[in-house]
Design a protein around this motif. Structure first.
Motif, PDB file in Angstrom:
ATOM      1  N   VAL A 176      -6.512   3.004  -8.026  1.00 49.36           N
ATOM      2  CA  VAL A 176      -5.898   3.533  -6.800  1.00 49.36           C
ATOM      3  C   VAL A 176      -6.843   4.506  -6.111  1.00 49.36           C
ATOM      4  O   VAL A 176      -6.898   4.568  -4.872  1.00 49.36           O
ATOM      5  CB  VAL A 176      -4.550   4.203  -7.130  1.00 49.36           C
ATOM      6  CG1 VAL A 176      -3.924   4.801  -5.869  1.00 49.36           C
ATOM      7  CG2 VAL A 176      -3.594   3.190  -7.744  1.00 49.36           C
ATOM      8  N   TYR A 186       1.680   6.532  -6.892  1.00 47.14           N
ATOM      9  CA  TYR A 186       0.590   7.444  -7.237  1.00 47.14           C
ATOM     10  C   TYR A 186       1.068   8.890  -7.222  1.00 47.14           C
ATOM     11  O   TYR A 186       0.691   9.695  -8.081  1.00 47.14           O
ATOM     12  CB  TYR A 186      -0.551   7.247  -6.239  1.00 47.14           C
ATOM     13  CG  TYR A 186      -1.900   7.690  -6.731  1.00 47.14           C
ATOM     14  CD1 TYR A 186      -2.302   7.468  -8.039  1.00 47.14           C
ATOM     15  CD2 TYR A 186      -2.804   8.325  -5.872  1.00 47.14           C
ATOM     16  CE1 TYR A 186      -3.550   7.852  -8.487  1.00 47.14           C
ATOM     17  CE2 TYR A 186      -4.063   8.710  -6.300  1.00 47.14           C
ATOM     18  CZ  TYR A 186      -4.424   8.480  -7.609  1.00 47.14           C
ATOM     19  OH  TYR A 186      -5.662   8.863  -8.051  1.00 47.14           O
ATOM     20  N   ILE A 231       1.051   4.174  -2.949  1.00 47.32           N
ATOM     21  CA  ILE A 231       0.871   5.604  -2.703  1.00 47.32           C
ATOM     22  C   ILE A 231       2.037   6.408  -3.276  1.00 47.32           C
ATOM     23  O   ILE A 231       1.853   7.452  -3.916  1.00 47.32           O
ATOM     24  CB  ILE A 231       0.714   5.876  -1.191  1.00 47.32           C
ATOM     25  CG1 ILE A 231      -0.607   5.283  -0.695  1.00 47.32           C
ATOM     26  CG2 ILE A 231       0.763   7.372  -0.905  1.00 47.32           C
ATOM     27  CD1 ILE A 231      -0.835   5.469   0.792  1.00 47.32           C
ATOM     28  N   LEU A 249      -7.925   4.138  -2.257  1.00 48.28           N
ATOM     29  CA  LEU A 249      -7.736   5.172  -1.243  1.00 48.28           C
ATOM     30  C   LEU A 249      -9.052   5.585  -0.595  1.00 48.28           C
ATOM     31  O   LEU A 249      -9.110   5.837   0.620  1.00 48.28           O
ATOM     32  CB  LEU A 249      -7.049   6.391  -1.867  1.00 48.28           C
ATOM     33  CG  LEU A 249      -5.597   6.192  -2.303  1.00 48.28           C
ATOM     34  CD1 LEU A 249      -5.080   7.445  -2.993  1.00 48.28           C
ATOM     35  CD2 LEU A 249      -4.716   5.849  -1.110  1.00 48.28           C
ATOM     36  N   PHE A 298       0.827  -1.198   0.000  1.00 47.01           N
ATOM     37  CA  PHE A 298       0.000   0.000   0.000  1.00 47.01           C
ATOM     38  C   PHE A 298       0.869   1.259   0.000  1.00 47.01           C
ATOM     39  O   PHE A 298       0.580   2.236  -0.709  1.00 47.01           O
ATOM     40  CB  PHE A 298      -0.915  -0.018   1.218  1.00 47.01           C
ATOM     41  CG  PHE A 298      -1.904   1.109   1.267  1.00 47.01           C
ATOM     42  CD1 PHE A 298      -2.870   1.257   0.292  1.00 47.01           C
ATOM     43  CD2 PHE A 298      -1.872   2.034   2.305  1.00 47.01           C
ATOM     44  CE1 PHE A 298      -3.784   2.299   0.331  1.00 47.01           C
ATOM     45  CE2 PHE A 298      -2.783   3.076   2.356  1.00 47.01           C
ATOM     46  CZ  PHE A 298      -3.741   3.203   1.372  1.00 47.01           C
ATOM     47  N   THR A 299       1.955   1.226   0.763  1.00 45.33           N
ATOM     48  CA  THR A 299       2.871   2.369   0.800  1.00 45.33           C
ATOM     49  C   THR A 299       3.525   2.595  -0.560  1.00 45.33           C
ATOM     50  O   THR A 299       3.636   3.732  -1.041  1.00 45.33           O
ATOM     51  CB  THR A 299       3.946   2.154   1.869  1.00 45.33           C
ATOM     52  OG1 THR A 299       3.323   1.930   3.144  1.00 45.33           O
ATOM     53  CG2 THR A 299       4.861   3.362   1.969  1.00 45.33           C
ATOM     54  N   CYS A 356      -8.610  12.780  -1.873  1.00 39.48           N
ATOM     55  CA  CYS A 356      -8.579  11.673  -2.837  1.00 39.48           C
ATOM     56  C   CYS A 356      -9.265  12.051  -4.151  1.00 39.48           C
ATOM     57  O   CYS A 356      -8.727  11.810  -5.240  1.00 39.48           O
ATOM     58  CB  CYS A 356      -9.249  10.433  -2.236  1.00 39.48           C
ATOM     59  SG  CYS A 356      -8.371   9.699  -0.847  1.00 39.48           S
TER      60      CYS A 356
END
Length: 598
Positions: free
Chosen positions: A347, A41, A38, A351, A34-35, A283
């Motif tokens: 994504v 992203y 991000i 989020l 997940f990190t 988001c």
């Protein structure tokens, strides 16, 4: 406070502190993934910023990259974008390049009649003004009617009555007796004398640009029915009026939620939806930013066309012309544009679901600290909301990300199915529509089931600090062992919450109706003149319902958490001095159970 009570209070505080101290991180692998997602992203946003043009998000551009209405250019007095063949906007290439694959030109006004180039050729012999009208939608170099005009794409093969919307010429849809028409027609013929329907124009208008499509999905109800003028006239006042109405909604919602004792002891939970709202706003804004910038990477590809000639040197070929070919590009960015947009959407869903999962886990931990306190509210730890939020972020980010990932995959499939359904509406294939309907139903049920199980899994994660899969399994079997109670409680809770939201939204709607119809003498001077007062009323009612829904979600989470704690309390404890019940005295009396006192 007696010494015995002081010791018991100190013991409970120490017990809760040790639980927080010795909790370990769960689903570490998913947390790392997940990190990385991000960070990727963020990198995608940087790439979008470097290769995009922010001006193109507001101002339309023609096929040569020139802005419509830009001062100092030939388009200074041409602020509107016109599509040569808007019916091509239903081409699947729109999804990949995010541009309608047809020649686009800036014009000063939109056409107001149906006409084809073939008709214009016939009329030109008798009425030259027909050509003068038609040529304003042609390229400046276009000459009087000739066969090579269409071949060189100097003129559109057909024009339809249109009006400017988002500075683009879109068909002028008008609803007559419940039927959508254009210039009082439901069918027309194109340049090839092929029959076409207004429905095809509707689909083309929606898909002509990626962002126009998104906006049209929200505004298509008013656009198709001719209410666009009313929306434009009343939107500025509606936004200001919502701010005033929000105070009434918040007051009524808070008053209703005070009936829950757990929430009344931990009033800080009422403000957590504000944090969730901020996260969701970030988001959505970031998703829109990334989606808009890559959409402008697609540029018009101009190809040189050569006609049959005896000249061997192409440089001397006077018959060659540069014509619009398609939208796209040959760089690595253009080749990966579709995957970038799909990744952006996925994504974004991840989020959003993570933000909602964080709220659910935080609130679950907060309300669980209330239930498992021996004496309420004395033994509730200080700042329980902050402690629960800290535990969720510090230890359970991986578990929340894993649950959000599963739900996001199901939602992505649903979006793809919706897109395919829109694309196949014009295809007369009963089997494909039946299969799509079945798949949509299956994925809708799957999403509802995953959303329900995720919520209960987050509650178990917040209480016992286990990983997502273990928590989901324990929550599932705990609910199955109390299936009757679950069915009764869920239906009753859903009905009461829905009734509360409807009452609040309805009450605000009644006040808005009297306000916009000048039925309140005190503030008659502040009411603006509106063509359709139902537009701001519906906007206020929908806004009130959404605001009430966000606050009532706290109450729903409180009910679900206390119910799981109650079921677990009945299974783990028997009311003896060694295993006393943690339920409130009211539940003791209802169930006929009590703790044994030595």
């Amino acid at each position: 406070m007696e010494p015995k009570d002081k010791c018991l209070h100190f013991y409970n505080i120490c017990y809760l502190f040790l639980i927080c101290l010795f909790r370990s991180c769960t689903d570490i692998l998913h947390c790392l993934i997940f990190t990385l997602v991000i960070l990727s992203y963020v990198a995608l946003g940087i790439v979008a910023w470097l290769h995009g043009d922010p001006r193109k998000m507001i101002h339309p551009t023609d096929s040569y990259g020139q802005f419509c209405g830009q001062k100092g250019t030939s388009n200074a007095r041409k602020p509107i974008l016109f599509y040569f063949n808007i019916l091509k906007c239903t081409n699947p290439a729109v999804l990949i390049n995010l541009q309608c694959p047809t020649t686009q030109m800036c014009v000063s006004q939109c056409p107001d009649k149906f006409a084809t180039y073939t008709e214009m050729q016939l009329q030109h012999k008798f009425n030259k003004s027909y050509w003068e009208y038609y040529r304003q939608f042609c390229k400046p170099a276009a000459k009087p009617p000739a066969s090579q005009v269409l071949r060189d794409e100097d003129c559109p093969s057909m024009i339809v009555p249109s009006r400017p919307f988002l500075r683009r010429c879109l068909p002028d849809f008008i609803t007559l007796n419940g039927t959508v028409t254009v210039a009082n027609r439901t069918r027309f013929k194109d340049a090839l004398e092929m029959p076409r329907s207004v429905t095809e124009l509707q689909h083309a208008a929606k898909y002509q640009n990626f962002f126009s499509y998104i906006l049209l999905e929200f505004l298509s109800l008013f656009y198709d029915k001719g209410y666009l003028t009313a929306v434009t006239n009343s939107l500025h006042f509606t936004v200001l009026n919502i701010v005033y109405k929000c105070r009434i909604v918040v007051f009524l919602t808070l008053w209703f939620l005070l009936s829950c004792r757990a929430i009344s002891y931990i009033m800080s939970t009422l403000f957590f939806p504000v944090i969730t709202f901020i996260l969701l706003t970030i988001c959505i804004s970031y998703w829109g930013f990334i989606a808009m910038y890559p959409s402008e990477w697609s540029t018009a590809i101009i190809a040189r066309t050569f006609y049959r000639t005896n000249i061997s040197n192409s440089a001397l070929c006077l018959g060659s012309k540069c014509l619009f070919a398609f939208y796209g590009g040959e760089t690595s960015y253009h080749r990966c544009l579709f995957l970038l947009q799909l990744s952006n959407l996925f994504v974004f869903l991840w989020l959003v679901n993570f933000s909602l999962a964080l709220e659910q886990c935080t609130l679950a931990g907060t309300f669980a600290s209330y239930y498992w306190a021996k004496r309420k509210p004395q033994d509730i730890p200080p700042c329980p909301l902050f402690l629960s939020f800290n535990r969720a972020i510090r230890y359970h980010t991986g578990s929340l990300a894993f649950g959000a990932l599963i739900l996001s995959v199901a939602q992505l499939f649903r979006i793809i199915l919706e897109y395919l359904e829109q694309r196949l509406k014009c295809v007369d294939n009963t089997l494909s529509r039946f299969l799509l309907c079945c798949l949509k139903c299956c994925f809708w049920c799957l999403e509802k089931f995953l959303r329900y199980m995720n919520c209960n899994a987050y509650i178990m994660v917040a209480i016992y600090g286990k990983n997502f899969c273990t928590s989901a399994r324990e929550a599932f079997f705990l609910l199955m062992r109390n299936a009757v109670r679950v069915a009764v409680l869920d239906r009753l809770t859903d009905f009461l919450l829905f009734l509360g939201k409807v009452l609040i939204a309805g009450g605000v709607g009644v006040v808005a109706f009297f306000f916009f119809t000048n039925k309140i003498p005190v503030i008659q001077e502040e009411v603006p003149s509106l063509n359709y007062y139902w537009v701001p009323i519906l906007t206020v009612v929908i806004g009130a319902y959404l605001i009430a829904h966000s606050f009532f979600s706290i109450y729903a989470m409180c009910v679900d958490t206390l119910f799981l704690c109650f079921c677990d309390d009945l299974e783990r404890n028997d009311g003896s001095s060694n295993k006393p019940y943690f339920m409130s005295p009211e539940l003791h009396r209802i169930l006929g159970k009590s703790n044994q006192i030595q």
